[in-house]
Write an enzyme that holds these catalytic residues in place. Structure first.
Site, mmCIF file in Angstrom:
data_model
loop_
_atom_site.group_PDB
_atom_site.id
_atom_site.type_symbol
_atom_site.label_atom_id
_atom_site.label_comp_id
_atom_site.label_asym_id
_atom_site.label_seq_id
_atom_site.Cartn_x
_atom_site.Cartn_y
_atom_site.Cartn_z
ATOM 1 N N ASP A 57 7.728 -28.673 -18.049
ATOM 2 C CA ASP A 57 9.153 -28.527 -17.767
ATOM 3 C C ASP A 57 9.868 -28.711 -19.103
ATOM 4 O O ASP A 57 9.286 -29.166 -20.088
ATOM 5 C CB ASP A 57 9.599 -29.565 -16.734
ATOM 6 C CG ASP A 57 10.850 -29.135 -15.989
ATOM 7 O OD1 ASP A 57 11.621 -28.304 -16.516
ATOM 8 O OD2 ASP A 57 11.072 -29.631 -14.865
ATOM 9 N N TRP A 58 11.128 -28.350 -19.142
ATOM 10 C CA TRP A 58 11.846 -28.286 -20.414
ATOM 11 C C TRP A 58 11.952 -29.668 -21.071
ATOM 12 O O TRP A 58 12.487 -30.605 -20.507
ATOM 13 C CB TRP A 58 13.222 -27.678 -20.185
ATOM 14 C CG TRP A 58 13.259 -26.183 -20.326
ATOM 15 C CD1 TRP A 58 14.262 -25.454 -20.904
ATOM 16 C CD2 TRP A 58 12.281 -25.224 -19.922
ATOM 17 N NE1 TRP A 58 13.959 -24.102 -20.877
ATOM 18 C CE2 TRP A 58 12.751 -23.941 -20.281
ATOM 19 C CE3 TRP A 58 11.042 -25.311 -19.284
ATOM 20 C CZ2 TRP A 58 12.033 -22.769 -20.030
ATOM 21 C CZ3 TRP A 58 10.328 -24.146 -19.033
ATOM 22 C CH2 TRP A 58 10.817 -22.909 -19.406
#
Length: 628
Positions: A238-239
């Site tokens: 995920d970012w």
């Protein structure tokens, strides 16, 4: 990685390309690239003709772009219980991604599964039942793949709260502590379905899993996902979720997003780890192969037009104007929107309406939001949501120093959730728009008030329609499962109107016991998140052109405490810097919890009415039929 079947030929092509690469180029394949017009992009190898990959969300359509459709949200599709329609919806969305030159769609959402009723991102998924969630997610994978786009299952695994999901000051992300049985029978179950459906990519989650970061948890990534489930695709973070440098690669991580992060500038630390033997060269080859194989398998290596992006390999700004909408998608969106509405009360056949002479329409959710917020080109997509314009940014709820989302979005109707589960739909056809159009046809007189908590009610109204909603968004858990302003509105209207109908655009579970038994509340419809054709789909049901068919994909309790002690876990005591979330309820989530503790819900999982009536003998013979 040892692909077989339909992936074998693509894997061979990937290996042939990798053999021509330097270590630096292999590493670049695994690196997120910042400063692009995509939500995220991976690095390319221009000299070998590999452009890198462009990623965008969401589960409801493309972000960062105009001239795209806003599809119904995940929970809305879950309420349809319709496999084939979910495949068609996903295929229609993915064709828009391909038209824009995007390689990867951030869908389906499988985690959070919906353990916490107040979870902020539950709405992106289909249901808190693992079988229903897995079946519909698998259809979404098939639909996205049919358009030649990479589907990305998110988030693996145990991501069940927004509160302290990431490091906050000195406080670490929350640890989801899950036993083996619960992991396999509940949270891992839908992942097995999407892996069997051929999903090419997985996004690992922010949280810790049994006190090891999920994106560098070897037991989860190498053991459960790639080992037990046999996943042959690639795992991205995920970012900004990478916390452990190159050791995450050894633990099963294949790509870091959306920038090199702890793998060093241009991946220098990863290159060094391979050169000094800290990371086996074969593992780097495996990482690149897992990313390249779906690119070949889905035909993205030939004839893939970078439609909405610039001509460079890094998808630089500005993007070109490309209309990605296919007229054939209109029917899919409208049918999906209609099937996600769930009728839970219809006293004395109050619905459908039959050419009423006078209708009164109340509630902040009846009309479209007042404006479209235009972000800067590099925005991550948060403000592209017209649904977000329904929320007052000053209405964040603070409880014991923790920020929660407001219970309702009172600036306009909801068509989808916030942040990563949103996009910029081509238009919003609001409920009041549809009522206006039908009023013209039927000769109905309309009265309305979209602002007052205690509106004046014309006693001559044939029916009073009240529109409310329940808001949720990524980044914050919900502050409550009900809203005082909305409940007061319903009761105030019902006190003065003998035929009061309530329509709720809800992101997930919304409690209704504050007014459900009021004798003047004759009809209640959970309208969920229907996308840009919200009003158009509602009118088909409201006026009886189509009969409601949706079923609840969750349980609606009589009171919030009926769900048990399932609130976001916070830092406390000796774990003030390391919050712990013990999944001590095990598999007993939602209807399993209600059954185990003999709690009577307001509306059980799978409940939903229709306009058709059946004789008791017919019901007895047919038994309980699930539409999935």
């Amino acid at each position: 990685m040892n692909p077989n079947g339909t992936w074998a030929a693509a894997y061979a092509k990937a290996l042939a390309l990798i053999r021509q690469m330097t270590n630096e180029e292999k590493v670049n394949v695994t690196l997120g690239q910042s400063g692009t017009a995509c939500t995220g992009a991976t690095g390319g190898v221009p000299r070998l003709g590999y452009p890198g990959l462009c990623f965008s969300g969401s589960t409801a359509g493309i972000k960062q772009q105009e001239l795209v459709n806003g599809y119904p949200g995940g929970v809305h599709s879950g309420a349809s219980w319709n496999r084939e329609m979910n495949r068609e919806r996903a295929a229609a969305m993915a064709r828009e991604f391909r038209a824009k030159g995007m390689h990867i769609q951030g869908a389906p959402l499988i985690g959070p599964l919906g353990r916490l009723p107040r979870g902020g991102r539950n709405n992106g998924g289909f249901s808190n039942d693992p079988y229903l969630a897995g079946q519909l997610a698998a259809m979404m994978v098939e639909g996205i793949s049919s358009a030649g786009v990479v589907s990305t299952g998110k988030h693996f695994v145990g991501y069940e709260q927004e509160t302290y999901r990431i490091r906050t000051g000195d406080v670490d992300p929350v640890s989801s502590n899950i036993d083996d049985r619960t992991m396999h029978e509940l949270y891992l179950w839908p992942w097995a379905d999407v892996v069997r459906a051929g999903m090419p990519a997985v996004m690992c989650s922010y949280n810790k899993l049994n006190n090891s970061q999920a994106c560098q948890n070897s037991k989860a990534l190498n053991g459960l996902l790639k080992g037990e489930l046999g996943f042959q695709g690639w795992v991205m973070t995920d970012w900004f979720a990478l916390t452990g440098g190159y050791v995450a690669a050894a633990a099963g991580l294949d790509a870091v997003m959306p920038s090199p992060g702890l793998w060093g500038s241009n991946g220098s630390s990863l290159v060094e780890a391979v050169q000094n033997g800290s990371l086996p060269a074969a593992r780097l080859d495996d990482m690149a192969a897992r990313i390249l194989t779906p690119w070949f398998h889905l035909g993205q290596d030939a004839g893939y037009t970078p439609g909405g992006w610039g001509a460079t390999a890094h998808f630089d700004l500005p993007h070109r104007k490309v209309n990605a909408r296919d007229p054939a998608s209109k029917e899919v969106m409208l049918r999906n929107a209609m099937e996600g509405h769930v009728l839970v009360k219809n006293a004395n056949g109050a619905l459908p309406l039959k050419k009423p002479q006078m209708l009164s329409v109340f509630g902040y959710d009846a009309a479209a939001p007042r404006r479209m917020n235009i972000p800067s080109p590099n925005d991550d997509g948060f403000d592209w949501s017209r649904g977000n314009e329904s929320v007052d940014p000053n209405s964040i709820v603070q409880i014991d120093g923790v920020s929660y989302a407001p219970a309702a979005a009172r600036n306009g109707t909801l068509v989808h959730a916030g942040w990563s589960e949103s996009n910029a739909p081509a238009y919003i056809h609001a409920p009041f728009d549809a009522i206006l159009e039908q009023a013209y046809v039927d000769g109905t007189s309309l009265w309305w008030d979209f602002e007052s908590e205690n509106p004046w009610v014309n006693a001559n109204s044939d029916a009073c329609l009240v529109f409310i909603n329940a808001w949720a968004t990524e980044g914050q858990d919900r502050s409550a499962l009900q809203d005082a302003f909305s409940d007061n509105l319903v009761n105030n209207v019902a006190a003065n109107c003998s035929n009061t109908m309530v329509f709720i655009h809800n992101n997930w579970i919304r409690l209704v016991d504050a007014w459900i038994d009021h004798p003047n509340v004759t009809a209640v419809l959970f309208a969920h998140l229907p996308g840009q054709d919200s009003g158009r789909s509602l009118a088909q049901l409201l006026y009886g052109h189509v009969s409601p068919s949706g079923k609840l994909p969750y349980t609606v309790a009589k009171a919030e405490e009926d769900y048990g002690d399932l609130l976001p876990s916070l830092p406390e005591g000796r774990y003030a810097l390391y919050p712990q979330s013990h999944f001590s309820e095990g598999i007993y989530v939602d209807y399993r919890h209600f059954d185990k503790h003999n709690i009577t819900p307001r509306f059980e999982f799978g409940f939903g009415l229709t306009y058709t009536t059946f004789a008791q003998e017919e019901i007895r013979r047919s038994g309980r039929l699930w539409r999935a």
